[in-house]
Write a protein that holds these residues in place. Structure first.
Motif, PDB file in Angstrom:
ATOM      1  N   VAL A 279     -25.581  10.013 -13.735  1.00 25.67           N
ATOM      2  CA  VAL A 279     -24.165   9.910 -14.312  1.00 25.67           C
ATOM      3  C   VAL A 279     -23.714   8.589 -14.116  1.00 25.67           C
ATOM      4  N   THR A 280     -23.221   7.988 -15.020  1.00 19.32           N
ATOM      5  CA  THR A 280     -22.484   6.500 -15.060  1.00 19.32           C
ATOM      6  C   THR A 280     -21.222   6.674 -15.375  1.00 19.32           C
ATOM      7  N   LEU A 281     -20.464   5.750 -14.777  1.00 24.14           N
ATOM      8  CA  LEU A 281     -18.809   5.789 -14.892  1.00 24.14           C
ATOM      9  C   LEU A 281     -18.486   4.629 -15.943  1.00 24.14           C
ATOM     10  N   SER A 282     -18.024   4.817 -17.207  1.00 24.43           N
ATOM     11  CA  SER A 282     -17.718   3.833 -18.076  1.00 24.43           C
ATOM     12  C   SER A 282     -16.434   3.340 -17.914  1.00 24.43           C
ATOM     13  N   SER A 283     -16.693   2.003 -17.406  1.00 28.38           N
ATOM     14  CA  SER A 283     -15.599   1.171 -17.144  1.00 28.38           C
ATOM     15  C   SER A 283     -15.908  -0.259 -17.101  1.00 28.38           C
ATOM     16  N   ASN A 284     -14.927  -1.166 -16.962  1.00 26.00           N
ATOM     17  CA  ASN A 284     -15.331  -2.467 -16.648  1.00 26.00           C
ATOM     18  C   ASN A 284     -15.277  -2.748 -14.958  1.00 26.00           C
ATOM     19  N   TRP A 285     -15.878  -3.764 -14.549  1.00 25.52           N
ATOM     20  CA  TRP A 285     -16.112  -3.874 -13.285  1.00 25.52           C
ATOM     21  C   TRP A 285     -14.428  -4.408 -12.802  1.00 25.52           C
TER      22      TRP A 285
ATOM     23  N   SER B 244     -19.085  -5.495  -0.221  1.00 22.52           N
ATOM     24  CA  SER B 244     -19.372  -5.022  -1.782  1.00 22.52           C
ATOM     25  C   SER B 244     -20.699  -5.345  -2.082  1.00 22.52           C
ATOM     26  N   LEU B 245     -21.387  -6.050  -1.319  1.00 24.09           N
ATOM     27  CA  LEU B 245     -22.712  -6.489  -1.400  1.00 24.09           C
ATOM     28  C   LEU B 245     -23.650  -5.363  -0.919  1.00 24.09           C
ATOM     29  N   LYS B 246     -23.041  -4.530  -0.053  1.00 28.65           N
ATOM     30  CA  LYS B 246     -23.881  -3.190   0.552  1.00 28.65           C
ATOM     31  C   LYS B 246     -24.084  -2.312  -0.381  1.00 28.65           C
ATOM     32  N   VAL B 247     -25.110  -1.702  -0.409  1.00 27.15           N
ATOM     33  CA  VAL B 247     -25.278  -0.483  -1.203  1.00 27.15           C
ATOM     34  C   VAL B 247     -24.724   0.843  -0.739  1.00 27.15           C
ATOM     35  N   PRO B 248     -24.078   1.505  -1.253  1.00 28.64           N
ATOM     36  CA  PRO B 248     -23.380   2.750  -1.006  1.00 28.64           C
ATOM     37  C   PRO B 248     -24.542   3.858  -1.286  1.00 28.64           C
TER      38      PRO B 248
ATOM     39  N   ILE C  10     -19.370   9.657  -0.977  1.00 33.03           N
ATOM     40  CA  ILE C  10     -19.942   8.278  -1.190  1.00 33.03           C
ATOM     41  C   ILE C  10     -19.726   7.813   0.297  1.00 33.03           C
ATOM     42  N   VAL C  11     -20.709   7.325   0.978  1.00 29.33           N
ATOM     43  CA  VAL C  11     -20.612   6.474   2.096  1.00 29.33           C
ATOM     44  C   VAL C  11     -20.820   5.075   1.806  1.00 29.33           C
ATOM     45  N   HIS C  12     -19.834   4.203   2.179  1.00 29.59           N
ATOM     46  CA  HIS C  12     -19.831   2.786   1.660  1.00 29.59           C
ATOM     47  C   HIS C  12     -19.447   2.149   3.225  1.00 29.59           C
ATOM     48  N   GLN C  13     -20.219   1.053   3.425  1.00 30.32           N
ATOM     49  CA  GLN C  13     -20.050   0.137   4.673  1.00 30.32           C
ATOM     50  C   GLN C  13     -19.024  -0.850   4.458  1.00 30.32           C
TER      51      GLN C  13
ATOM     52  N   GLY D  82     -21.127  17.683  -6.771  1.00 28.00           N
ATOM     53  CA  GLY D  82     -22.335  18.371  -7.125  1.00 28.00           C
ATOM     54  C   GLY D  82     -23.157  17.608  -7.833  1.00 28.00           C
ATOM     55  N   VAL D  83     -22.359  16.520  -8.652  1.00 29.02           N
ATOM     56  CA  VAL D  83     -23.087  15.490  -9.823  1.00 29.02           C
ATOM     57  C   VAL D  83     -23.616  14.399  -9.094  1.00 29.02           C
ATOM     58  N   THR D  84     -24.951  14.112  -9.426  1.00 32.43           N
ATOM     59  CA  THR D  84     -25.546  12.878  -8.916  1.00 32.43           C
ATOM     60  C   THR D  84     -25.128  11.634  -9.493  1.00 32.43           C
ATOM     61  N   LEU D  85     -24.845  10.480  -8.870  1.00 32.63           N
ATOM     62  CA  LEU D  85     -24.445   9.326  -9.222  1.00 32.63           C
ATOM     63  C   LEU D  85     -25.396   8.309  -8.948  1.00 32.63           C
ATOM     64  N   VAL D  86     -25.588   7.659  -9.907  1.00 33.57           N
ATOM     65  CA  VAL D  86     -26.581   6.354  -9.698  1.00 33.57           C
ATOM     66  C   VAL D  86     -25.904   5.331  -8.782  1.00 33.57           C
ATOM     67  N   THR D  87     -26.399   4.488  -8.107  1.00 31.33           N
ATOM     68  CA  THR D  87     -25.928   3.575  -7.285  1.00 31.33           C
ATOM     69  C   THR D  87     -24.840   2.777  -7.681  1.00 31.33           C
ATOM     70  N   GLU D  88     -25.202   2.214  -8.824  1.00 33.72           N
ATOM     71  CA  GLU D  88     -24.290   1.382  -9.723  1.00 33.72           C
ATOM     72  C   GLU D  88     -22.960   2.163 -10.051  1.00 33.72           C
ATOM     73  N   ALA D  89     -22.799   3.527 -10.362  1.00 34.52           N
ATOM     74  CA  ALA D  89     -21.661   4.338 -10.552  1.00 34.52           C
ATOM     75  C   ALA D  89     -21.121   4.261  -9.194  1.00 34.52           C
ATOM     76  N   GLN D  90     -21.844   4.548  -8.198  1.00 29.79           N
ATOM     77  CA  GLN D  90     -20.988   4.952  -6.641  1.00 29.79           C
ATOM     78  C   GLN D  90     -20.254   3.520  -6.472  1.00 29.79           C
ATOM     79  N   ALA D  91     -21.136   2.235  -6.812  1.00 32.11           N
ATOM     80  CA  ALA D  91     -20.464   1.220  -6.376  1.00 32.11           C
ATOM     81  C   ALA D  91     -19.154   0.890  -7.172  1.00 32.11           C
ATOM     82  N   LEU D  92     -19.207   1.202  -8.356  1.00 34.71           N
ATOM     83  CA  LEU D  92     -18.111   1.036  -9.395  1.00 34.71           C
ATOM     84  C   LEU D  92     -16.765   1.822  -8.884  1.00 34.71           C
ATOM     85  N   LEU D  93     -17.277   3.179  -8.600  1.00 34.77           N
ATOM     86  CA  LEU D  93     -16.119   3.872  -8.154  1.00 34.77           C
ATOM     87  C   LEU D  93     -15.620   3.547  -6.924  1.00 34.77           C
ATOM     88  N   VAL D  94     -16.098   3.115  -5.968  1.00 29.35           N
ATOM     89  CA  VAL D  94     -15.772   2.328  -4.829  1.00 29.35           C
ATOM     90  C   VAL D  94     -14.642   1.336  -4.925  1.00 29.35           C
ATOM     91  N   ALA D  95     -15.292   0.616  -5.939  1.00 30.41           N
ATOM     92  CA  ALA D  95     -14.631  -0.806  -6.299  1.00 30.41           C
ATOM     93  C   ALA D  95     -13.166  -0.264  -7.148  1.00 30.41           C
TER      94      ALA D  95
END
Length: 202
Positions: free
Chosen positions: A1-7, A19-23, A31-34, A163-176
C-alpha cells in the motif's frame, strides 16, 4: 500500500540524518523509525488518522473546492427527515472537500455522484455518508465543531488499518507527515500514536 500525497519537510531531529534511516514495519501495525536520540514506535493507523485529520481541517478552512472523482455508478442515498436536514447542514463543507451529492425528485433520495479524489477508493459511499450523518447527529459526545466532526470521521474511515503492509516509501512518508502535524504524539481523539525510546532505555 502506498500513501498518496506530496513529501513534506520534517523537524530538525528527523532531518539531521534520521530521515535517511530506513524505517521498518512491525506486525504490519507499527513503524519503527530511528532517531539520533533513539527510536520511535508509531501506530500506523493512529498516525495516519492524525495526518488526515489535519489535512481535512486545512481543506475545510479554505474557500477552494477540492477535486472530485466521478463515480461510474452513483450511489443512491435514501434518508429520513432528520438525516435530510443533517445532510443539508453539512453539505457545503462536504462539497468543499470534493463530494458531489445531488438531490432527486424524491425529497428523501440523493445521489452520490462523486467523492474527494483521495477517497475514491471507498467501496461503500453510502456507509461513508451515513457515518458522517451519524457523527453529526451524535456530536461524538465531545465538544467539536461541525468541521472537526467531519474531519475526524473522514480520517477514521480513510486511515490505513493495522494489518496492512506498507512499502518502505509509504512508511517513510507517513513518518515525515506525522512529524509535520501539530500534535504528532496523539490521534485526533487523544490516544497516543507514538512512543519514544532513548538509547539509554535500550
Amino acid at each position: 500500500v502506498t500513501l498518496s500525497s506530496n513529501w513534506v519537510e520534517v523537524d530538525e531531529d528527523l532531518s539531521e540524518g534520521a530521515s535517511l534511516k530506513v524505517p521498518y514495519q512491525l506486525h504490519n501495525a507499527y513503524i519503527v523509525h530511528q532517531l539520533k536520540s533513539g527510536y520511535v514506535l508509531i501506530d500506523q493507523q493512529g498516525a495516519h488518522e492524525r495526518v488526515l485529520y489535519e489535512r481535512y481541517l486545512e481543506r475545510l478552512g479554505t474557500q477552494e473546492r477540492q477535486a472530485s472523482q466521478v463515480e461510474l455508478f452513483p450511489a443512491e442515498l435514501s434518508l429520513n427527515g432528520d438525516e435530510v436536514d443533517a445532510l443539508r447542514t453539512i453539505l457545503p463543507d462536504l462539497e468543499r472537500l470534493g463530494f458531489d451529492i445531488a438531490s432527486t425528485d424524491d425529497a428523501g433520495t440523493f445521489l452520490v455522484r462523486g467523492l474527494p479524489a483521495d477517497l475514491s477508493g471507498q467501496k461503500d459511499p453510502q456507509a461513508l455518508i451515513s457515518s458522517l450523518l451519524h457523527q453529526h447527529k451524535e456530536n461524538l459526545a465531545i465538544e467539536l465543531n461541525q468541521r472537526e466532526r467531519i474531519a475526524l470521521t473522514l480520517a477514521r474511515r480513510s486511515a490505513v488499518r493495522r494489518g496492512v503492509t506498507l512499502v518502505t516509501e509509504a512508511q517513510a512518508l507517513l513518518v515525515a507527515q506525522l512529524f509535520n502535524t501539530s500534535h504528532p504524539e496523539h490521534t485526533p481523539s487523544g490516544q497516543r500514536c507514538m512512543m519514544s525510546y532513548a538509547l539509554a532505555d535500550i
